[in-house]
Design an enzyme around this catalytic site. Structure first.
Site, PDB file in Angstrom:
ATOM      1  N   THR A   1      35.858  41.873  36.764  1.00 23.34           N
ATOM      2  CA  THR A   1      35.650  41.437  38.151  1.00 23.34           C
ATOM      3  C   THR A   1      36.535  42.237  39.112  1.00 23.34           C
ATOM      4  O   THR A   1      36.067  42.668  40.174  1.00 23.34           O
ATOM      5  CB  THR A   1      35.947  39.928  38.277  1.00 23.34           C
ATOM      6  OG1 THR A   1      35.086  39.236  37.385  1.00 23.34           O
ATOM      7  CG2 THR A   1      35.696  39.426  39.684  1.00 23.34           C
TER       8      THR A   1
ATOM      9  N   GLU B   1      41.246  31.736  38.460  1.00 18.42           N
ATOM     10  CA  GLU B   1      40.383  32.882  38.778  1.00 18.42           C
ATOM     11  C   GLU B   1      41.178  34.019  39.430  1.00 18.42           C
ATOM     12  O   GLU B   1      40.870  35.196  39.245  1.00 18.42           O
ATOM     13  CB  GLU B   1      39.267  32.444  39.732  1.00 18.42           C
ATOM     14  CG  GLU B   1      38.172  31.615  39.091  1.00 18.42           C
ATOM     15  CD  GLU B   1      37.247  32.450  38.229  1.00 18.42           C
ATOM     16  OE1 GLU B   1      37.688  32.898  37.165  1.00 18.42           O
ATOM     17  OE2 GLU B   1      36.087  32.637  38.617  1.00 18.42           O
TER      18      GLU B   1
END
Ligand code: HSE
Length: 308
Positions: A183, A130
């Site tokens: 993101t 991530e």
């Protein structure tokens, strides 16, 4: 075991009040992956369908997460791993696309190694994947993907994740407008500091939401779904956000919010009928926005990643 095939689910991170802390796992949205042992050492991404993502191991979240796991594996092995990724969750959707790939890779390799690592360790490795797309090893999507249900990241240093109970009749209706929000970009627009009065309301809501899950209190759960800190900034990036939230409220939803870093918008409902009715209402309303979209109804997935 030489090869496994898995379903790696989508997830809703933040769940309104719990930025970078709360998450939950979905049932009907997810990627498929095949992970197999191969004679060539290391990790190779050999197939990707459904999206245009990098094959280079160091540039792919699944590859980075897999390498983080192998770095901690202290037995020498004379084989490596191939990963095939069949994407259904669009990157930049807010439904945990990168998390599904990262979590799926570590879940699969751990299985093929006869499960030397704990779930907490797998969450840590997946969070390294991530980090590639978020500039921070966020765990609020990978944790529910790996553990299922609702999860709370109690702390990042050291990483500690708690699994929370799930209410059996809880369903999510998720609208995914077909625009991409990265993101990293949707984190970059957030302020560094929060207002104390807002913060007080926010942490009270997180506590109440956790209590609601433990006591199966649907109304308390719904009334805790407020985000005073992050949503005011991010909602501006999502066309029609206020209208979708109002439609959900007017049609019996428990509450709504931005799924992860957006643009998807979730609404929780009690019971599948309510969730499907809301799906049909939102469909009608959002057609006017003139932005292509997908809409899903999903039960909360209690198990997380599964073998298929
Ligand atoms: N908690 C993260 C964020 C999730 O909202 O930025 C990213 O998907």
């Amino acid at each position: 075991m030489k090869e496994i095939k898995i379903f790696s689910p989508g997830t809703i991170a933040n769940v309104s009040c719990g930025f970078d802390a709360l998450g939950c796992c979905l049932d009907t949205i997810g990627d498929e992956m095949i992970i197999r042992k191969t004679d060539k050492k290391g990790v190779q991404i050999t197939k990707i369908t459904g999206d245009d993502l990098p094959f280079e191991t160091h540039k792919n979240v699944a590859g980075v997460a897999a390498l983080a796991l192998l770095e901690k594996y202290n037995k020498s092995i004379d084989y490596g791993f191939e990963i095939e990724i069949y994407k259904n969750i669009k990157p930049g959707s807010g439904i945990g696309s990168s998390a599904a790939s990262a979590a799926g890779a570590v879940f699969g390799i751990n299985k093929l190694l006869n499960e030397p690592f704990t779930a907490q360790e797998l969450i840590l490795f997946a969070s390294k994947g991530e980090e590639l797309v978020s500039d921070f090893p966020i765990a609020d999507n990978v944790a529910p993907a790996l553990l299922g249900g609702f999860t709370l990241v109690k702390g990042y240093d050291p990483l500690k994740v708690l699994k929370l109970p799930v209410m059996d009749d809880l369903y999510a209706t998720i609208l995914h407008p077909q625009i991409e929000i990265k993101t990293s970009e949707s984190r970059a627009i957030l302020p560094e500091k929060a207002n104390l009065k807002d913060a007080v309301k926010q942490w009270a809501n997180v506590g109440a939401l956790v209590h609601a899950l433990h006591t199966e209190d649907y109304d308390l759960f719904g009334s805790s779904l407020h985000d005073l800190i992050v949503e005011p900034y991010r909602s501006q990036l999502i066309p029609g956000f206020d209208q979708v939230v109002k439609t959900a409220k007017d049609n019996g939803a428990l509450g709504s919010g931005i799924s992860g870093s957006g643009p998807s918008i979730f609404s929780f409902c009690k019971g599948i009928q309510q969730a499907e009715k809301l799906r049909d209402k939102i469909k009608k309303v959002y057609k006017k926005a003139d932005i292509p979209f997908h809409i899903y109804v999903s039960k909360i997935n209690k198990k997380g990643i599964k073998l298929i």
